[in-house]
Design an enzyme around this catalytic site. Structure first.
Site, short mmCIF file in Angstrom:
data_model
loop_
_atom_site.label_atom_id
_atom_site.label_comp_id
_atom_site.label_asym_id
_atom_site.label_seq_id
_atom_site.Cartn_x
_atom_site.Cartn_y
_atom_site.Cartn_z
N SER A 253 63.39 -43.90 30.39
CA SER A 253 64.00 -45.31 29.71
C SER A 253 63.69 -45.20 28.20
CB SER A 253 63.20 -46.36 30.52
OG SER A 253 61.78 -46.48 30.14
N LYS A 254 63.99 -46.49 27.87
CA LYS A 254 63.76 -46.53 26.39
C LYS A 254 62.50 -46.25 25.86
CE LYS A 254 68.01 -49.32 25.74
NZ LYS A 254 68.46 -49.38 26.60
N ARG A 255 61.54 -46.77 26.72
CA ARG A 255 60.18 -46.67 26.10
C ARG A 255 59.52 -45.06 26.22
NH1 ARG A 255 59.08 -47.40 31.73
NH2 ARG A 255 57.69 -46.23 32.66
N GLY A 257 61.55 -43.31 24.51
CA GLY A 257 62.31 -42.74 23.37
C GLY A 257 63.32 -42.14 24.01
#
Length: 481
Positions: A253-255, A257
């Site tokens: 996911s976005k966390r 990167g």
RNA sequence: GGCCCCAUCGUCUAGUGGUUAGGACACCUGGUUUUCAUCCAGGCAACGGGAGUUCGAUUCUCCCUGGGGCUACCA
């Protein structure tokens, strides 16, 4: 002929996980001479954005994952964007069919009604299944509520049979207990179809033969299979691929990167390396080869050798592989790919200083140093130093008598030579080694420093040949004064 | 919590009812190299645990543990 679809939803940029799904779909269609279909699944009206759709297309385009049918391609089963299919009534017709067959019903429950149901199931320690309250509504009830303009959704009536078994291409038999599956919403209160419904209607209408997607969709199978059955249509075959995991092994996911794949392009990864690396993430050939041409991957690819367990994306191995591909580039090809990554100031300095031919040589001279194309500027900078910059750096070095004699020898060579190239410089260096009887370190090092004021860099003979006679004479004579 | 999926070096993976459990990245060492790098050679390093089946289990079965996913009027 097999027909596979890739159905991204434009609610975010194209990231590695989604791309790998696209790649495996694409590879499979190419290996079986089937059709690769791009379908934009934008039924989430709130979160879908045109710029995400654009980003997805850009990513696919970069890697050459061209589709045979899609929003911008001709095809007999269009349109290929779900919001367009809404307009053309595809889902409405299917909805009417299910209503007609009594396999769907109106639901007037509010969000807070449903939350209440969920809460009480939870506190009772039971798994939540929709109460089917609205299934019991009489036609008159429904009619009167509709006339009052009460918002409603349409729910699918899950069949009563309690267990379901299907054969997954990658995982073999998977079974579910259907009594645990709610009558789910197939049309939202804004009139748009929900994912599990739209997906099936489209797969049916587009005559999809194989669905290759992430394992996060396994739990949708009871719903989707039930819809196919209700619509009286056979379901395609399914292959649920393992997930790509973040470094903590959770869903990417976005966390983590989980960047857009276009960023990998912008960081200087070669598309060939990227595809090669990604194809080996969750799939393996039957021998130990790792570097493959695209044709080789296509001819060897098969769903039978896709692994079942999740994989962490390893940027270090990608980087290594990128280096392998960079080293395989011809000088001209490397120049074309790397030049756009050179900073603007460096570009303008170099173009005024060197011929087009020399620019190719410059880039090629640092080939072995590059991990990514974006590294190129820092390595070729040495060619662009002005005389002031050179002199400034040179003040960090001192030359011994032996160094000076080497430099003198080389100056003599320069005086008699008209055109410097790698071969002639190599010959000159050999003869200096011979004449002075010095070791290589005592010869090459002072020349590198004298010419570039650096203690490391491109191969000395290439460096000297590219810097050229005039600049070298200027710099070396300054030293010998 | 419930349901589902998964489990070999740190990472990506190959593999078999009996193997010195193979390869690649990373890491370490050595060599080549004018240097960094490249390249070459070598090294370190894995079958989660417990039962069962079997002459023999990393491999087959079950349990446990661990990890992941799903559990929306998101997809």
């Amino acid at each position: 002929m097999i027909r596979l679809r890739f159905g991204p939803s434009p609610t975010g940029n194209l990231h590695i996980g989604t791309l790998r799904t696209a790649l495996f779909n694409w590879l499979y269609t190419r290996s079986k001479l089937g059709k690769f279909i791009l379908r934009i699944e934008d039924t989430d009206l709130l979160r879908s954005k045109p710029e995400y759709e654009q980003n997805i297309k850009e990513g696919l385009e970069w890697l050459g994952l061209n589709c045979d049918e899609g929003p911008e391609e001709a095809g007999d089963f269009g349109p290929y964007r779900q919001t367009d299919r809404i307009k053309e009534g595809y889902y409405k017709r299917a909805l009417e069919e299910l209503l007609e067959k009594k396999k769907a019903y109106y639901c007037f429950c509010t969000v807070s009604d449903l939350n209440g149901e969920r809460e009480s199931s939870k506190s009772a320690g039971k798994p939540y299944v929709y109460s089917r309250k609205c299934c019991a509504l009489t036609p008159e009830d429904v009619k009167s509520r509709l006339s009052e303009n009460i918002p409603y959704t349409l729910r699918f009536k899950m069949p009563e049979n309690n267990s379901l078994l299907f054969k997954d291409i990658i995982r073999d038999d998977i079974k579910f207990d259907c009594t645990l599956v709610s009558d789910f919403v197939i049309m939202k209160s804004d009139g748009s179809p929900s994912y599990n419904f739209a997906c099936v209607v489209d797969d049916k209408d587009m005559k999809i033969t194989h669905v290759v997607r992430g394992e996060d969709h396994i739990s949708n199978m009871p719903k989707q299979l039930a819809i196919f059955e209700a619509l009286g249509s056979p379901a395609p075959e399914y292959a649920h691929m393992p997930m790509i995991l973040g470094t903590d092994r959770s869903k990417l996911s976005k966390r983590h990167g989980a960047t857009s794949v276009t960023e990998y392009r912008d960081q200087g990864f070669l598309k060939e390396a990227f595809i090669n690396y990604l194809s080996l993430l969750g799939w393996s050939p039957n021998d130990e080869q790792e570097i493959f041409s695209l044709d080789e991957i296509i001819s060897q690819f098969g769903l039978d050798r896709v692994s079942k367990s999740g994989a962490i994306f390893d940027i270090k191995k990608l980087t290594w592989m990128n280096g392998q591909y960079i080293r395989k580039c011809s000088p001209e090809d490397l120049f074309e790919r790397a030049w756009p990554f050179v900073t603007d100031t460096l570009k303008s300095k170099l173009t005024t200083l060197y011929s087009a031919e020399d620019l190719v040589k410059i880039v090629n001279s640092v080939k072995d140093n590059l991990d990514t194309l974006a590294d190129v500027s820092s390595y070729i900078e040495v060619y662009a130093n002005t005389e002031d910059e050179y002199l400034d750096k040179l003040s960090n070095f001192e030359f011994s008598e032996s160094d000076k004699s080497v430099i003198l020898h080389f100056s003599d060579f320069l005086a008699t030579s008209s055109d410097l190239n790698k071969v002639s410089v190599d010959q000159a260096l050999d003869s200096i080694l011979e004449k002075t009887g010095l070791g290589k370190g005592k010869v090459f090092r002072p020349l590198r420093i004298a010419s570039s004021a650096e203690k490391s860099g491109p191969h000395v003979s290439e460096l000297l040949a590219i810097l050229g006679k005039e600049k070298l004479q200027n710099r070396l004579s300054g030293l010998l004064k």
